[in-house]
Design a protein around this motif. Structure first.
Motif, PDB file in Angstrom:
ATOM      1  N   VAL A 164       0.033  18.063  -4.136  1.00 49.35           N
ATOM      2  CA  VAL A 164      -1.264  18.758  -4.107  1.00 49.35           C
ATOM      3  C   VAL A 164      -2.448  17.782  -4.138  1.00 49.35           C
ATOM      4  CG1 VAL A 164      -0.416  20.883  -5.178  1.00 49.35           C
ATOM      5  CG2 VAL A 164      -1.315  19.075  -6.613  1.00 49.35           C
ATOM      6  N   PHE A 165      -2.166  16.495  -4.268  1.00 48.80           N
ATOM      7  CA  PHE A 165      -3.259  15.512  -4.341  1.00 48.80           C
ATOM      8  C   PHE A 165      -3.741  15.137  -2.937  1.00 48.80           C
ATOM      9  CE2 PHE A 165      -1.696  15.557  -8.512  1.00 48.80           C
ATOM     10  CZ  PHE A 165      -2.676  15.032  -9.334  1.00 48.80           C
ATOM     11  N   ASP A 166      -4.998  14.633  -2.860  1.00 45.14           N
ATOM     12  CA  ASP A 166      -5.580  14.293  -1.561  1.00 45.14           C
ATOM     13  C   ASP A 166      -5.128  12.931  -1.060  1.00 45.14           C
ATOM     14  OD1 ASP A 166      -7.266  16.613  -1.574  1.00 45.14           O
ATOM     15  OD2 ASP A 166      -8.491  15.597  -3.084  1.00 45.14           O
ATOM     16  N   TYR A 167      -4.889  12.015  -1.996  1.00 43.36           N
ATOM     17  CA  TYR A 167      -4.510  10.647  -1.627  1.00 43.36           C
ATOM     18  C   TYR A 167      -3.352  10.173  -2.495  1.00 43.36           C
ATOM     19  CZ  TYR A 167      -8.981  10.211   0.841  1.00 43.36           C
ATOM     20  OH  TYR A 167     -10.039  10.373   1.693  1.00 43.36           O
ATOM     21  N   TRP A 168      -2.499   9.354  -1.895  1.00 41.95           N
ATOM     22  CA  TRP A 168      -1.369   8.749  -2.613  1.00 41.95           C
ATOM     23  C   TRP A 168      -1.472   7.227  -2.541  1.00 41.95           C
ATOM     24  CZ3 TRP A 168       3.659  11.586  -0.495  1.00 41.95           C
ATOM     25  CH2 TRP A 168       3.670  12.901  -0.986  1.00 41.95           C
ATOM     26  N   ILE A 169      -1.285   6.601  -3.679  1.00 41.90           N
ATOM     27  CA  ILE A 169      -1.249   5.129  -3.723  1.00 41.90           C
ATOM     28  C   ILE A 169       0.013   4.731  -4.482  1.00 41.90           C
ATOM     29  CG2 ILE A 169      -2.347   3.079  -4.753  1.00 41.90           C
ATOM     30  CD1 ILE A 169      -5.037   4.445  -4.410  1.00 41.90           C
ATOM     31  N   VAL A 170       0.720   3.721  -3.997  1.00 41.15           N
ATOM     32  CA  VAL A 170       1.852   3.176  -4.762  1.00 41.15           C
ATOM     33  C   VAL A 170       1.376   1.882  -5.404  1.00 41.15           C
ATOM     34  CG1 VAL A 170       4.228   2.310  -4.662  1.00 41.15           C
ATOM     35  CG2 VAL A 170       3.529   4.192  -3.154  1.00 41.15           C
ATOM     36  N   ASN A 171       1.441   1.831  -6.729  1.00 42.98           N
ATOM     37  CA  ASN A 171       1.012   0.599  -7.411  1.00 42.98           C
ATOM     38  C   ASN A 171       2.198  -0.361  -7.548  1.00 42.98           C
ATOM     39  OD1 ASN A 171      -0.313  -1.376  -8.844  1.00 42.98           O
ATOM     40  ND2 ASN A 171      -0.255  -0.276 -10.801  1.00 42.98           N
ATOM     41  N   ASP A 172       2.534  -0.980  -6.397  1.00 44.19           N
ATOM     42  CA  ASP A 172       3.554  -2.036  -6.456  1.00 44.19           C
ATOM     43  C   ASP A 172       2.826  -3.357  -6.679  1.00 44.19           C
ATOM     44  OD1 ASP A 172       2.426  -1.773  -3.908  1.00 44.19           O
ATOM     45  OD2 ASP A 172       4.323  -1.358  -2.925  1.00 44.19           O
ATOM     46  N   ASP A 173       2.000  -3.721  -5.684  1.00 45.14           N
ATOM     47  CA  ASP A 173       1.176  -4.920  -5.846  1.00 45.14           C
ATOM     48  C   ASP A 173      -0.210  -4.462  -6.319  1.00 45.14           C
ATOM     49  OD1 ASP A 173       0.408  -7.736  -5.338  1.00 45.14           O
ATOM     50  OD2 ASP A 173      -0.911  -6.763  -3.886  1.00 45.14           O
ATOM     51  N   LEU A 174      -0.642  -4.958  -7.467  1.00 46.06           N
ATOM     52  CA  LEU A 174      -1.892  -4.475  -8.083  1.00 46.06           C
ATOM     53  C   LEU A 174      -3.097  -4.679  -7.168  1.00 46.06           C
ATOM     54  CD1 LEU A 174      -3.253  -3.269 -10.636  1.00 46.06           C
ATOM     55  CD2 LEU A 174      -3.546  -5.611 -11.452  1.00 46.06           C
ATOM     56  N   LYS A 175      -3.155  -5.872  -6.542  1.00 42.77           N
ATOM     57  CA  LYS A 175      -4.302  -6.192  -5.692  1.00 42.77           C
ATOM     58  C   LYS A 175      -4.391  -5.204  -4.513  1.00 42.77           C
ATOM     59  CE  LYS A 175      -6.187 -10.541  -4.452  1.00 42.77           C
ATOM     60  NZ  LYS A 175      -5.908 -11.932  -4.096  1.00 42.77           N
ATOM     61  N   LYS A 176      -3.246  -4.916  -3.918  1.00 39.33           N
ATOM     62  CA  LYS A 176      -3.194  -3.996  -2.775  1.00 39.33           C
ATOM     63  C   LYS A 176      -3.558  -2.574  -3.227  1.00 39.33           C
ATOM     64  CE  LYS A 176      -0.102  -1.495  -1.846  1.00 39.33           C
ATOM     65  NZ  LYS A 176       1.012  -0.632  -1.874  1.00 39.33           N
ATOM     66  N   ALA A 177      -2.981  -2.159  -4.371  1.00 37.22           N
ATOM     67  CA  ALA A 177      -3.252  -0.805  -4.877  1.00 37.22           C
ATOM     68  C   ALA A 177      -4.741  -0.650  -5.190  1.00 37.22           C
ATOM     69  CB  ALA A 177      -2.411  -0.539  -6.124  1.00 37.22           C
ATOM     70  N   TYR A 178      -5.338  -1.695  -5.758  1.00 37.66           N
ATOM     71  CA  TYR A 178      -6.767  -1.604  -6.096  1.00 37.66           C
ATOM     72  C   TYR A 178      -7.618  -1.523  -4.830  1.00 37.66           C
ATOM     73  CZ  TYR A 178     -11.361  -2.308  -7.872  1.00 37.66           C
ATOM     74  OH  TYR A 178     -12.690  -2.127  -8.130  1.00 37.66           O
ATOM     75  N   LEU A 179      -7.244  -2.314  -3.833  1.00 41.43           N
ATOM     76  CA  LEU A 179      -7.983  -2.285  -2.565  1.00 41.43           C
ATOM     77  C   LEU A 179      -7.919  -0.879  -1.965  1.00 41.43           C
ATOM     78  CD1 LEU A 179      -9.525  -3.905  -0.402  1.00 41.43           C
ATOM     79  CD2 LEU A 179      -7.320  -4.360   0.686  1.00 41.43           C
ATOM     80  N   GLU A 180      -6.760  -0.250  -2.058  1.00 37.84           N
ATOM     81  CA  GLU A 180      -6.597   1.102  -1.510  1.00 37.84           C
ATOM     82  C   GLU A 180      -7.466   2.101  -2.277  1.00 37.84           C
ATOM     83  OE1 GLU A 180      -2.093   0.464   0.303  1.00 37.84           O
ATOM     84  OE2 GLU A 180      -2.312   1.559  -1.570  1.00 37.84           O
ATOM     85  N   LEU A 181      -7.476   1.973  -3.600  1.00 38.81           N
ATOM     86  CA  LEU A 181      -8.282   2.887  -4.432  1.00 38.81           C
ATOM     87  C   LEU A 181      -9.777   2.725  -4.121  1.00 38.81           C
ATOM     88  CD1 LEU A 181      -8.293   4.971  -6.697  1.00 38.81           C
ATOM     89  CD2 LEU A 181      -8.198   3.110  -8.358  1.00 38.81           C
ATOM     90  N   LYS A 182     -10.187   1.473  -4.011  1.00 41.96           N
ATOM     91  CA  LYS A 182     -11.584   1.181  -3.711  1.00 41.96           C
ATOM     92  C   LYS A 182     -11.951   1.737  -2.323  1.00 41.96           C
ATOM     93  CE  LYS A 182     -14.083  -3.043  -3.898  1.00 41.96           C
ATOM     94  NZ  LYS A 182     -14.067  -4.468  -4.176  1.00 41.96           N
ATOM     95  N   SER A 183     -11.024   1.592  -1.378  1.00 40.14           N
ATOM     96  CA  SER A 183     -11.275   2.066  -0.005  1.00 40.14           C
ATOM     97  C   SER A 183     -11.477   3.578   0.029  1.00 40.14           C
ATOM     98  CB  SER A 183     -10.108   1.717   0.920  1.00 40.14           C
ATOM     99  OG  SER A 183      -9.838   0.354   0.840  1.00 40.14           O
ATOM    100  N   ILE A 186     -14.997   4.226  -1.230  1.00 39.76           N
ATOM    101  CA  ILE A 186     -15.994   3.800  -0.229  1.00 39.76           C
ATOM    102  C   ILE A 186     -16.027   4.809   0.927  1.00 39.76           C
ATOM    103  CG2 ILE A 186     -16.577   2.000   1.461  1.00 39.76           C
ATOM    104  CD1 ILE A 186     -15.448  -0.036  -0.643  1.00 39.76           C
ATOM    105  N   ALA A 187     -14.852   5.207   1.414  1.00 37.66           N
ATOM    106  CA  ALA A 187     -14.797   6.150   2.539  1.00 37.66           C
ATOM    107  C   ALA A 187     -15.382   7.516   2.142  1.00 37.66           C
ATOM    108  CB  ALA A 187     -13.363   6.305   3.025  1.00 37.66           C
ATOM    109  N   GLU A 188     -15.025   7.984   0.955  1.00 37.01           N
ATOM    110  CA  GLU A 188     -15.537   9.290   0.507  1.00 37.01           C
ATOM    111  C   GLU A 188     -17.062   9.269   0.428  1.00 37.01           C
ATOM    112  OE1 GLU A 188     -14.255  12.308  -0.133  1.00 37.01           O
ATOM    113  OE2 GLU A 188     -12.276  11.674   0.548  1.00 37.01           O
ATOM    114  N   LYS A 189     -17.611   8.142  -0.085  1.00 41.26           N
ATOM    115  CA  LYS A 189     -19.066   8.059  -0.253  1.00 41.26           C
ATOM    116  C   LYS A 189     -19.806   7.959   1.081  1.00 41.26           C
ATOM    117  CE  LYS A 189     -21.226   7.700  -3.624  1.00 41.26           C
ATOM    118  NZ  LYS A 189     -21.913   8.777  -4.379  1.00 41.26           N
ATOM    119  N   LEU A 190     -19.058   7.725   2.166  1.00 42.19           N
ATOM    120  CA  LEU A 190     -19.696   7.671   3.494  1.00 42.19           C
ATOM    121  C   LEU A 190     -19.804   9.053   4.132  1.00 42.19           C
ATOM    122  CD1 LEU A 190     -17.994   4.439   4.878  1.00 42.19           C
ATOM    123  CD2 LEU A 190     -20.341   4.691   4.110  1.00 42.19           C
TER     124      LEU A 190
END
Ligand code: ADP
Ligand code: 5GP
Length: 205
Positions: A164-183, A186-190
């Protein structure tokens, strides 16, 4: 038109305990200081370093149930043996002022909020596997063996509700997961709804 404020973004982040949600949220709070954080009420005892009114409003079970009866919460749930609830007033205030608001709540709460508010962006963060989740909980060393078993059992149920969630992120690599969350943010705010005056401003002579 002049008294319309830009809408605020409500972002709800959920993950099974031990996935890395707090780690990701603390990174977000540094990069997006304009985000307000929804401060929940809880009946659990404060951990060392936690401050009443900053991390949570720590209240007795009696007080919590009294507030719940008065319809004070936008959602509430019993999580790992304690009650947690999101106060309505902070949401209404943020919406009125056009502020962005971040929620760190469990899956039961997120489902209620989605139903009650009919708005917001709902992000689910997965651990790479249940085995890795167990390792993270063991390495974090903040919970007893019994607590870890409860959290792992809850994790399975939470993951089963992720659709039921809008977005899915897998936190395997922290840096990658954070970049995805930030993205996502950023996209929503556009989206145009967050920029009600942009066209008028650009067309102004
Ligand atoms: P949660 O808030 O979801 O319960 P935490 O943020 O406390 O989880 O993270 C649980 C543990 O896992 C912490 O020890 C944290 O440092 C670690 N952790 C977080 N993300 C990762 C990752 N991508 N890889 C390995 N360990 C991680
Ligand atoms: P903790 O006790 O570790 O701070 O939080 C335990 C769990 O309760 C986490 O999954 C957290 O997201 C969730 N939680 C915190 N506040 C709320 C709330 O207001 N409502 C709900 N439903 N869950 C919450």
């Amino acid at each position: 038109m002049n008294n319309i404020l830009p809408a605020g973004l409500l972002i709800i982040i959920c993950a099974p305990s031990g996935t890395g949600k707090s780690t990701l949220i603390s990174l977000l709070r540094k990069d997006f200081p304009q985000f307000q954080f929804s401060i929940s009420y809880t009946t659990r005892t404060p951990r060392p370093g936690e401050v009443h009114g900053r991390d949570y409003f720590f209240v007795s079970k009696e007080k919590f149930l009294e507030l719940q009866k008065k319809d004070f919460f936008a959602e509430w749930a019993k999580v790992h043996e304690n009650y947690y609830g999101t106060p309505k007033n902070a949401i209404f205030e943020a919406l009125k002022q056009g502020k962005d608001l971040l929620f760190d709540i469990d899956v039961q709460g997120a489902l209620q909020l989605k139903n009650n508010l009919q708005q917001g962006v709902y992000v689910f963060i997965f651990p790479p596997s249940l085995e890795e989740l167990k390792n993270r909980l063991l390495n974090r060393a903040t919970d007893s063996k019994e607590q870890i078993q409860i959290r792992l059992k809850n994790a399975q149920k939470e993951i089963e509700q992720a659709s039921v969630f809008d977005y899915w992120i897998v936190n395997d690599d922290l840096k990658k997961a954070y970049l995805e969350l930030k993205s996502i943010i950023i996209a929503e705010k556009l989206k145009p709804q967050y920029h009600p005056f942009l066209i008028k401003r650009i067309l102004q002579k």
